[in-house]
Structure formats: C-alpha cells, structure tokens
Write a protein that holds these residues in place. Sequence first.
Motif, PDB file in Angstrom:
ATOM      1  N   GLN A  75       0.785  -0.598  -0.058  1.00 13.55           N
ATOM      2  CA  GLN A  75       0.099  -0.279   0.412  1.00 13.55           C
ATOM      3  C   GLN A  75       0.944   1.297   0.195  1.00 13.55           C
ATOM      4  OE1 GLN A  75      -2.194  -1.172   3.299  1.00 13.55           O
ATOM      5  NE2 GLN A  75      -4.506  -1.136   2.837  1.00 13.55           N
ATOM      6  N   LEU A  76       0.728   2.135  -0.963  1.00 14.51           N
ATOM      7  CA  LEU A  76       1.212   3.248  -0.679  1.00 14.51           C
ATOM      8  C   LEU A  76       0.858   3.999   0.503  1.00 14.51           C
ATOM      9  CD1 LEU A  76       1.240   4.920  -4.409  1.00 14.51           C
ATOM     10  CD2 LEU A  76       3.218   4.504  -3.215  1.00 14.51           C
ATOM     11  N   THR A  77       2.413   4.110   1.517  1.00 12.02           N
ATOM     12  CA  THR A  77       1.504   5.657   2.156  1.00 12.02           C
ATOM     13  C   THR A  77       2.456   6.815   1.671  1.00 12.02           C
ATOM     14  OG1 THR A  77       4.340   5.041   3.050  1.00 12.02           O
ATOM     15  CG2 THR A  77       1.677   3.698   3.983  1.00 12.02           C
ATOM     16  N   TYR A  78       3.121   7.460   0.588  1.00 15.82           N
ATOM     17  CA  TYR A  78       3.428   8.649   0.600  1.00 15.82           C
ATOM     18  C   TYR A  78       2.769   9.673  -0.386  1.00 15.82           C
ATOM     19  CZ  TYR A  78       6.536  12.156  -0.251  1.00 15.82           C
ATOM     20  OH  TYR A  78       6.834  13.344  -0.635  1.00 15.82           O
ATOM     21  N   GLY A  79       1.841  10.374   0.094  1.00 14.12           N
ATOM     22  CA  GLY A  79       0.124  10.941  -0.703  1.00 14.12           C
ATOM     23  C   GLY A  79       0.685  10.934  -2.197  1.00 14.12           C
TER      24      GLY A  79
END
Length: 52
Positions: free
Chosen positions: A29-33
């Motif tokens: 999952q991406l955690t960097y907006g």
Amino acid sequence: MLSLADKVWQRACTEDPHLRAGPSVHDGQLTYGAVARALDLPCVSTDTVLAA
C-alpha cells in the motif's frame, strides 16, 4: 539511523516524526500521498499503518 537500528521500525516511526514521514510503501500500500496522487492510486496514512 541508530534510533532505527535499535528498535523495530514501527516503534521508531511512532517515536520520531521524521522517520514517520519516510515510508512510501508498506505491505503493498502506498503511504506517501504525493506519489499516490501522481499515479492516481489510493493511499493509506503512515499513522494508519502504525496503528494496525
């Protein structure tokens, strides 16, 4: 980096806001907006990942 080496990454990120801002991906999952927006993908906050 010693603070990260001496602890598990979750604890280190919970205690240090600079480390907490670092992860871009966790468990697929991406955690960097900014990356998520640029790729038009969903994003989960690092705080959410750490709370799990």
